[in-house]
Each structure stands twice: as structure tokens, then as C-alpha cells.
Motif scaffolding. Structure first.
Motif, PDB file in Angstrom:
ATOM      1  N   ILE A 264      48.405  45.366  26.916  1.00 23.92           N
ATOM      2  CA  ILE A 264      47.488  44.151  26.929  1.00 23.92           C
ATOM      3  C   ILE A 264      46.937  43.958  28.394  1.00 23.92           C
ATOM      4  CG2 ILE A 264      49.199  42.594  27.359  1.00 23.92           C
ATOM      5  CD1 ILE A 264      46.363  41.869  25.164  1.00 23.92           C
ATOM      6  N   ILE A 265      47.780  44.565  29.370  1.00 22.17           N
ATOM      7  CA  ILE A 265      47.527  44.197  30.839  1.00 22.17           C
ATOM      8  C   ILE A 265      46.371  45.176  31.367  1.00 22.17           C
ATOM      9  CG2 ILE A 265      48.181  44.375  33.149  1.00 22.17           C
ATOM     10  CD1 ILE A 265      50.887  43.665  32.256  1.00 22.17           C
ATOM     11  N   ASP A 268      42.856  43.905  29.360  1.00 21.62           N
ATOM     12  CA  ASP A 268      42.618  42.988  30.234  1.00 21.62           C
ATOM     13  C   ASP A 268      41.572  43.297  31.486  1.00 21.62           C
ATOM     14  OD1 ASP A 268      42.337  39.951  30.703  1.00 21.62           O
ATOM     15  OD2 ASP A 268      43.548  40.384  32.355  1.00 21.62           O
ATOM     16  N   TYR A 271      38.530  45.120  29.904  1.00 25.60           N
ATOM     17  CA  TYR A 271      37.393  44.367  29.467  1.00 25.60           C
ATOM     18  C   TYR A 271      36.810  43.492  30.454  1.00 25.60           C
ATOM     19  CZ  TYR A 271      38.306  46.587  25.035  1.00 25.60           C
ATOM     20  OH  TYR A 271      38.620  47.439  23.855  1.00 25.60           O
ATOM     21  N   ARG A 272      37.817  42.968  31.380  1.00 29.54           N
ATOM     22  CA  ARG A 272      37.176  42.202  32.258  1.00 29.54           C
ATOM     23  C   ARG A 272      36.120  42.852  33.073  1.00 29.54           C
ATOM     24  NH1 ARG A 272      40.181  37.702  34.955  1.00 29.54           N
ATOM     25  NH2 ARG A 272      41.879  36.906  33.301  1.00 29.54           N
ATOM     26  N   LEU A 274      34.442  45.542  32.247  1.00 25.33           N
ATOM     27  CA  LEU A 274      33.141  45.432  31.227  1.00 25.33           C
ATOM     28  C   LEU A 274      32.424  44.362  31.161  1.00 25.33           C
ATOM     29  CD1 LEU A 274      32.036  47.451  29.227  1.00 25.33           C
ATOM     30  CD2 LEU A 274      33.364  46.083  27.415  1.00 25.33           C
ATOM     31  N   GLY A 275      32.997  42.979  31.175  1.00 22.80           N
ATOM     32  CA  GLY A 275      32.461  41.960  31.488  1.00 22.80           C
ATOM     33  C   GLY A 275      31.533  41.561  32.450  1.00 22.80           C
ATOM     34  N   ILE A 276      32.292  41.787  33.555  1.00 22.42           N
ATOM     35  CA  ILE A 276      31.611  41.507  34.703  1.00 22.42           C
ATOM     36  C   ILE A 276      30.428  42.410  34.997  1.00 22.42           C
ATOM     37  CG2 ILE A 276      32.037  41.517  37.331  1.00 22.42           C
ATOM     38  CD1 ILE A 276      34.745  40.764  36.635  1.00 22.42           C
ATOM     39  N   ASN A 279      27.187  41.609  33.280  1.00 17.69           N
ATOM     40  CA  ASN A 279      26.562  40.344  33.670  1.00 17.69           C
ATOM     41  C   ASN A 279      26.438  39.836  35.038  1.00 17.69           C
ATOM     42  OD1 ASN A 279      26.567  38.813  30.823  1.00 17.69           O
ATOM     43  ND2 ASN A 279      28.614  40.034  30.829  1.00 17.69           N
ATOM     44  N   VAL A 280      26.971  41.026  36.017  1.00 20.17           N
ATOM     45  CA  VAL A 280      27.201  40.484  37.367  1.00 20.17           C
ATOM     46  C   VAL A 280      25.618  40.513  37.902  1.00 20.17           C
ATOM     47  CG1 VAL A 280      27.030  43.098  38.057  1.00 20.17           C
ATOM     48  CG2 VAL A 280      28.071  41.026  39.437  1.00 20.17           C
ATOM     49  N   ARG A 281      25.345  39.542  38.932  1.00 20.47           N
ATOM     50  CA  ARG A 281      23.987  39.472  39.553  1.00 20.47           C
ATOM     51  C   ARG A 281      23.935  39.922  41.045  1.00 20.47           C
ATOM     52  NH1 ARG A 281      23.064  39.095  34.901  1.00 20.47           N
ATOM     53  NH2 ARG A 281      21.299  37.895  33.607  1.00 20.47           N
ATOM     54  N   ILE A 282      25.239  40.029  41.650  1.00 17.41           N
ATOM     55  CA  ILE A 282      25.552  40.341  43.137  1.00 17.41           C
ATOM     56  C   ILE A 282      26.888  41.351  43.163  1.00 17.41           C
ATOM     57  CG2 ILE A 282      26.027  39.318  45.397  1.00 17.41           C
ATOM     58  CD1 ILE A 282      24.732  36.637  44.516  1.00 17.41           C
ATOM     59  N   LEU A 283      26.347  42.296  43.378  1.00 25.40           N
ATOM     60  CA  LEU A 283      27.561  43.359  43.420  1.00 25.40           C
ATOM     61  C   LEU A 283      27.656  44.233  44.653  1.00 25.40           C
ATOM     62  CD1 LEU A 283      29.798  44.481  41.401  1.00 25.40           C
ATOM     63  CD2 LEU A 283      28.019  46.019  40.683  1.00 25.40           C
ATOM     64  N   GLU A 287      33.457  46.531  45.338  1.00 24.85           N
ATOM     65  CA  GLU A 287      33.713  45.933  44.088  1.00 24.85           C
ATOM     66  C   GLU A 287      33.363  46.560  42.897  1.00 24.85           C
ATOM     67  OE1 GLU A 287      31.736  41.912  42.881  1.00 24.85           O
ATOM     68  OE2 GLU A 287      33.498  41.787  41.407  1.00 24.85           O
TER      69      GLU A 287
ATOM     70  N   ASP B 268      24.941  34.558  39.418  1.00 23.36           N
ATOM     71  CA  ASP B 268      26.001  35.546  39.468  1.00 23.36           C
ATOM     72  C   ASP B 268      27.344  34.741  39.015  1.00 23.36           C
ATOM     73  OD1 ASP B 268      27.010  38.152  40.453  1.00 23.36           O
ATOM     74  OD2 ASP B 268      28.264  36.966  41.866  1.00 23.36           O
ATOM     75  N   TYR B 271      26.988  34.171  35.251  1.00 26.06           N
ATOM     76  CA  TYR B 271      26.977  35.094  34.329  1.00 26.06           C
ATOM     77  C   TYR B 271      28.379  35.994  34.490  1.00 26.06           C
ATOM     78  CZ  TYR B 271      22.299  34.628  32.903  1.00 26.06           C
ATOM     79  OH  TYR B 271      21.183  33.872  32.483  1.00 26.06           O
ATOM     80  N   GLY B 275      30.764  36.950  31.263  1.00 25.51           N
ATOM     81  CA  GLY B 275      31.354  38.125  30.897  1.00 25.51           C
ATOM     82  C   GLY B 275      32.634  38.313  30.820  1.00 25.51           C
ATOM     83  N   ASN B 279      35.277  38.801  27.469  1.00 25.68           N
ATOM     84  CA  ASN B 279      36.133  40.030  27.321  1.00 25.68           C
ATOM     85  C   ASN B 279      37.393  39.917  27.577  1.00 25.68           C
ATOM     86  OD1 ASN B 279      33.905  42.322  26.786  1.00 25.68           O
ATOM     87  ND2 ASN B 279      32.921  40.920  28.100  1.00 25.68           N
ATOM     88  N   ARG B 281      41.582  39.405  28.000  1.00 24.22           N
ATOM     89  CA  ARG B 281      42.724  39.556  27.141  1.00 24.22           C
ATOM     90  C   ARG B 281      43.767  38.623  27.548  1.00 24.22           C
ATOM     91  NH1 ARG B 281      38.850  41.460  25.040  1.00 24.22           N
ATOM     92  NH2 ARG B 281      38.665  43.165  23.353  1.00 24.22           N
ATOM     93  N   ILE B 282      43.864  38.395  28.820  1.00 26.75           N
ATOM     94  CA  ILE B 282      44.889  37.350  29.407  1.00 26.75           C
ATOM     95  C   ILE B 282      44.389  36.474  30.254  1.00 26.75           C
ATOM     96  CG2 ILE B 282      46.885  37.325  30.738  1.00 26.75           C
ATOM     97  CD1 ILE B 282      47.350  40.518  30.381  1.00 26.75           C
TER      98      ILE B 282
END
Lengths: 352, 352
Positions: A264-265, A268, A271-272, A274-276, A279-283, A287, B268, B271, B275, B279, B281-282
Motif C-alpha cells: 500500500i505504501i 500510494d 499513484y500520487r 501519477l496524479g501529480i 495535473n501539475v502546472r509548475i514542475l 521534482e 498548480d 490541480y 491529482g 489517486n 492510497r494513504i
């Protein structure tokens, strides 16, 4: 030269194809061979005339070389800062090479797997990169190129020490074998610290993302031999390869273990990321590499689909600052780069 | 009582409906009125018999009250820790109330907008909550309930000071008006610190997520009057309301301003939150509230669709630890809660 650079900017180097042995963990393998010409002072002590002499001798031999007949030569002094940074990000030249101001240049083949820096620290350094874990292939290729160069050139050599180089760590064979390796789970479990500590006395070194003196970013490491004096090339290879194999196997074991014990860790984290990234706008590039590391692990563990290994490898290179600016065709502020990088990543990963 | 609690666990309190004036920024409004009975020692000094006397007198009057004829009474001594925590998370009782061990209990109406704690710090405290910014409505309702209670009860009163309460800050009218307010952009721009500093001498106080002494989480604040002595209820209201209006207006101005000047930074944040929540999990309750704050702002700014205000408000309450455990029907470890919370959030926000 601009059009050649622009073309390179659009293409992916062969060594980023994501193919080859163990290419889930070993991004690429590299052999580098350093040589200096006989009877010409080493770069750090050479006169302007000597610089020109070594440059012209090596370049002539390179352009004569049957293995290198379709490459490009770049005179570093006529490249602007952005282009220099671009080639650094492509891993074709070194920071040192950018910063010096003696006559110097580099040669690169169209697939960017072979490059030769002339008048960096040594009179020349041949580099061969390939995708995945295949140090022997890179060594055999370098050896062939080198044999061919030896017909035109004579090298600084000592009966006692072997080939002479600017830095004592390269004296002997002048070779360094290295891999660019992704060890996210060994890093996560902190086992890596123990393995690295054990390695110190073995003469195998671990470095960060950009090699010597650079930080670890995105769980990417460079592992290479530090010893050469008193060894044959094959002897070094035979010692380095089992080390890399051990890393690959430790990383695989650690992946199996965390997927049983801490699934699960890991989910987590993946998937985090992936989610970021979706959707990210400034990267920032740092990072990004950290998130890419998690996403790549997710693909390796079949949690993330539709992104192939080549895309991951490409992004490592294409999201770096000079690349972003080359793609946009102008100098950008950090905020502009971070914004464009975010958009580029969403597009490349098909999130838009 | 279990079945009533289980039923409450499934429902959303009326004050979380997301309706009412300025309900994008002001989650809810609340009036609380404290009173003590004449000729019975205050709770902190009362004997066991006196505790029972005040409890029984107030409870009889409450159950006689025409405004409160369909509520439930809970004897706190027979509730287990999880249920106590559950009611705390519902904002029906206080931490103080949970921790004491004198005879005490609380009454709550089915929509949970009205509740009465008996024998907390004062003999009783009436609370009325409503969705959005409408302190006057909550005050008028409390006043009606109170007038009706006054027919059965006589209160500790001083000609000089007004109604007497355990804590001097409540002496006078015994009323506290407060709003639960979401100020993400004023927090982001740090303007909020300046506004809060200006407020200190005015007798209007700002508190964190769980009220007195609690931390700010998710950019949610509680703003309330600290003064009551020497003022009428309407006088206090007339002073508090313009303050809240000012906050609403400052937050709206700040939103307009950042959307012009720093739109990409706000996008940012929003979104990324989207994101991650889609996604994750914890997920700890504190991280959740921080992300929810960004997502809610995104909905207010029309960047995030398909999530209505009621869902946001529900999630503030339903993702808290006791709620997660009530929903699962058992005590859970922190890791279990964080895992279930992550799944619940993905489901509720229709990300799965």
C-alpha cells in the motif's frame, strides 16, 4: 550547426531506447576511454599551439576512422551557453569541458551513442553508450574505434604504469565502465546506504545524476570503477559486472519484498506521482525526476500502463532546462521553464 | 442508542448542506448561549446531588420545549470512547465535555442543527448551527428556544453583571456568535496574518479547526466574539457581522487578484490536489483537509467541476478518525484509517 542541433533536439539518442538486458533497472551502459598524445603537453599544461596540434591530430584521426564516418564535429568555442548546456544534458560532454576555454571540440555520431571529447582533461576521451545492461558491447566497440585511431596516433605510455592520463585514477588502461541505474526501492528501504558503504573499499564508486560530485536525483545512480592501474580492461569488467548484477538482483528482491509487505505504501507513492504528473502546472526538473522515478517503478510493477520505457528515458533528457529552452527556441526564466515542463510532461505521458 | 448513532453516521447534518448566503466561503454560522441555574453550584464546584439536580431540571425543560420535541438525549457516561469522539467530530459536544466525569449528557435534534450540552462548563449550553453566513437566524432560533426554557427554569443572574457563567468571558449575555470560514487565498497570500493582528484589540477571536486552542488545518478558521459583558446580544451581533463580511470580501478580492497575477500558481495547487486525491492510497485527515481546501477553492473558481459544496462539507466531517471507524464498525489503526480514508475520498469525489 544550428540545424544539426535542432535536429538532435527532436530525436532520441539510441542509448535511451529502453531496450537491452535488464533495461527496467539499468537505463544505460557506458565505456569511456581516455588517451593522451605522445610528445604533446597534457591539456592543463599545453600552450595554445599544442592545444591546436592535439585537436587537429585527433580530429583528423577521428574523421578518418571507418567506425565514425557519419558523425558531426562541434567546436565548443562557437557554441552559445544554451547549446553547451544542451550537449551536457545529452551526456555528450562534461561540465569541465563547458567551462574551459582552450581550443577544444567534440565529435558525435548521429545516434549519439558514440562521442569523442577532444582536449577536455585528456587529449581525447571516447565514450560509447548503449541502452540496458551491456558493458561488454560498449567496451568492444570502444576498443575497435580505438584500434583504428591507433593507426594514426601515438599515445603517452609508460612501461611501468601503462597509458598516462591527466588524473592518476585513469592511469593504466584509461577506461571507466559505468551504468546509469534506477534503484527506487533500495533507496526507499534505505538498504542502498548499506550496500554503498560496503562498496567503498572495492574501488567501485556511486555517483549522482550528473556523475562526479552531483546529487542523487530521482533514485538514479551512476556506478563505475575507480581503479584501473594494474588491471587489464577485461579484468576491470569482470570485477564491475558482478557488482552491477548484484544491484539489479538486490533491487528486484527489494521490489518483491515491499510488494508483499508494504504494497500500500508503494502504491500510494506511485499513484500520487501519477496524479501529480497528470495535473501539475509548475514542475521543477528535480521534482519531475523524483515523480518520474515513482511512475517508472509503477510501470515496472504493472501498476501504470500505456507508458513505455523509451518514453520514460526520453523524458529524463527532454525535461532538462536547456532542452526545454531549445524546444521553445529562446531563453526562459525558471518559472517559464517549470510551466512548460509541466505541460510537456502531461502531453508526453498522454494525460491531456 | 447504537441504532440512532448508526443512523446519524449515515446522514449529513443540516448545517453542512452548503446552502445559504456566502456559503462558498462561510461554511456555517453558530450561536451558542450559556446559562446556569439559580441556587445550584456551578458545575466545577457542584456535589454529585447538585449535578443530578441540574441535569434533571434542564433535561425536563428541554424535553418539554416545543422547539425540541423530536430530538435525542445521550448520557455521555454510557457512550464509549469512539462514540464520544464521533459526537465531537460532529461538533455537537466539546473536548472538555468528553473528558469530565460528572453526570452529564447532551440533547440533539435530528438535523443536528440544535444541540444542548448539560453540565459541561455551565449547567447548559444551547448551540444552533446553520449552513452559510446567517448568524441572525441562529440567534433568533436560540432566543426562541431559550425563552421557552425560561418558563421552566430560573437562571443565575446579577443585576450588575448580567447572566453568570463559569468563565468570566461569557458573563453578561452568555452568547458567542461564530462562523466556520474557509480562507485559502488570504492564507496563501499571508494577508490573513495582518488582518488577524488588527483584530486582536477588537475582541473578535480567530481559532483553528476544532475551536479553542486548536491548530489551523486546511485554511478553515473559526471567528467569534470574545466580549459579551456590557453588551446586548444585538449589539454583539452588529459588531461581529461586519467583521465576517470584511473577511468574505477580502477573500474574494484576494481570489480575483491572484487569478490575475498568479493564476498558474493557484492552478498548480488546485490541480495537484485533484491529482493526489484522485489517486491517493494513504491519506491522513490533516493532509486531506489541506488538499480539500485547494479542491474546494478550485470548485469556487470553476476549475473543478462535478463536486458540489455539500459533498465538500460532508467530507470535512466524514473523513475524521471516529467517523472512519464508525463506518467500518470497528477500532482501526492509524494506517488502516488512512487507507480507508483514501478509498472513501476517491469514491465520494467520484474518482473511482
Amino acid at each position: 550547426m544550428t540545424s544539426v542541433i535542432d535536429k538532435m533536439c527532436q530525436q532520441t539518442a539510441g542509448w535511451l531506447s529502453g531496450e537491452g538486458v535488464d533495461s527496467d533497472i539499468v537505463i544505460s551502459s557506458r565505456t569511456r576511454l581516455a588517451r593522451n598524445l605522445q610528445n604533446i603537453s597534457f591539456v592543463d599544461r599545453a600552450t595554445e599551439d599544442e592545444h591546436r596540434e592535439s585537436l587537429s591530430k585527433v580530429l583528423n584521426a577521428v574523421q578518418d576512422n571507418e567506425f565514425l564516418n557519419d558523425g558531426f564535429y562541434f567546436d565548443i568555442s562557437i557554441l552559445d551557453d544554451l547549446d553547451r548546456q544542451f550537449f551536457l544534458e545529452r551526456r555528450l560532454i562534461s561540465t569541465d569541458f563547458i567551462e574551459k576555454d582552450n581550443p577544444r571540440g567534440f565529435f558525435v555520431t548521429p545516434n549519439e551513442e558514440t562521442s569523442i571529447m577532444i582536449n577536455e582533461e585528456d587529449h581525447f576521451r571516447i565514450q560509447k553508450l548503449c541502452s540496458g545492461f551491456n558493458l561488454e558491447e560498449t567496451w568492444h566497440y570502444v576498443h575497435q574505434v580505438y584500434e583504428e585511431l591507433s593507426r594514426d596516433l601515438t599515445f603517452a605510455f609508460s612501461e611501468r604504469f601503462g597509458y598516462l592520463t591527466a588524473c592518476p585514477t585513469n592511469v593504466g588502461t584509461g577506461v571507466r565502465f559505468s551504468v546509469f541505474i534506477h534503484l527506487p526501492v533500495l533507496t526507499f528501504t534505505k538498504e542502498i546506504e548499506k550496500v554503498f558503504a560496503e562498496m567503498i573499499p572495492t574501488g567501485i564508486a556511486v555517483r549522482g545524476f550528473y556523475g562526479e560530485g552531483s546529487k542523487v536525483i530521482g533514485n538514479f545512480f551512476q556506478i563505475s570503477n575507480q581503479f584501473t592501474l594494474g588491471w587489464t580492461e577485461q579484468g576491470i569488467l569482470d570485477r564491475v559486472i558482478p557488482f552491477i548484477k548484484r544491484f539489479v538482483s538486490l533491487e528486484r528482491d527489494a521490489r518483491d519484498r515491499v510488494m508483499n509487505d508494504d504494497r500500500i505504501i508503494i502504491e500510494d507513492k506511485i499513484y500520487r506521482a501519477l496524479g501529480i504528473l497528470a495535473n501539475v502546472r509548475i514542475l521543477s526538473s528535480i521534482e519531475f525526476l523524483d515523480l518520474l522515478s515513482a511512475l517508472r517503478l509503477g510501470a515496472d510493477l504493472d501498476m501504470v500502463n500505456n507508458i513505455n520505457r523509451k518514453s520514460f528515458n526520453e523524458l529524463i533528457v527532454f525535461t532538462q532546462p536547456a532542452h526545454i529552452q531549445k524546444i521553445e527556441g529562446r531563453k526562459l526564466t525558471e518559472r517559464e521553464r517549470d510551466t512548460i515542463r509541466a505541460r510537456l510532461v502531461r502531453e508526453k505521458l498522454h494525460f491531456n
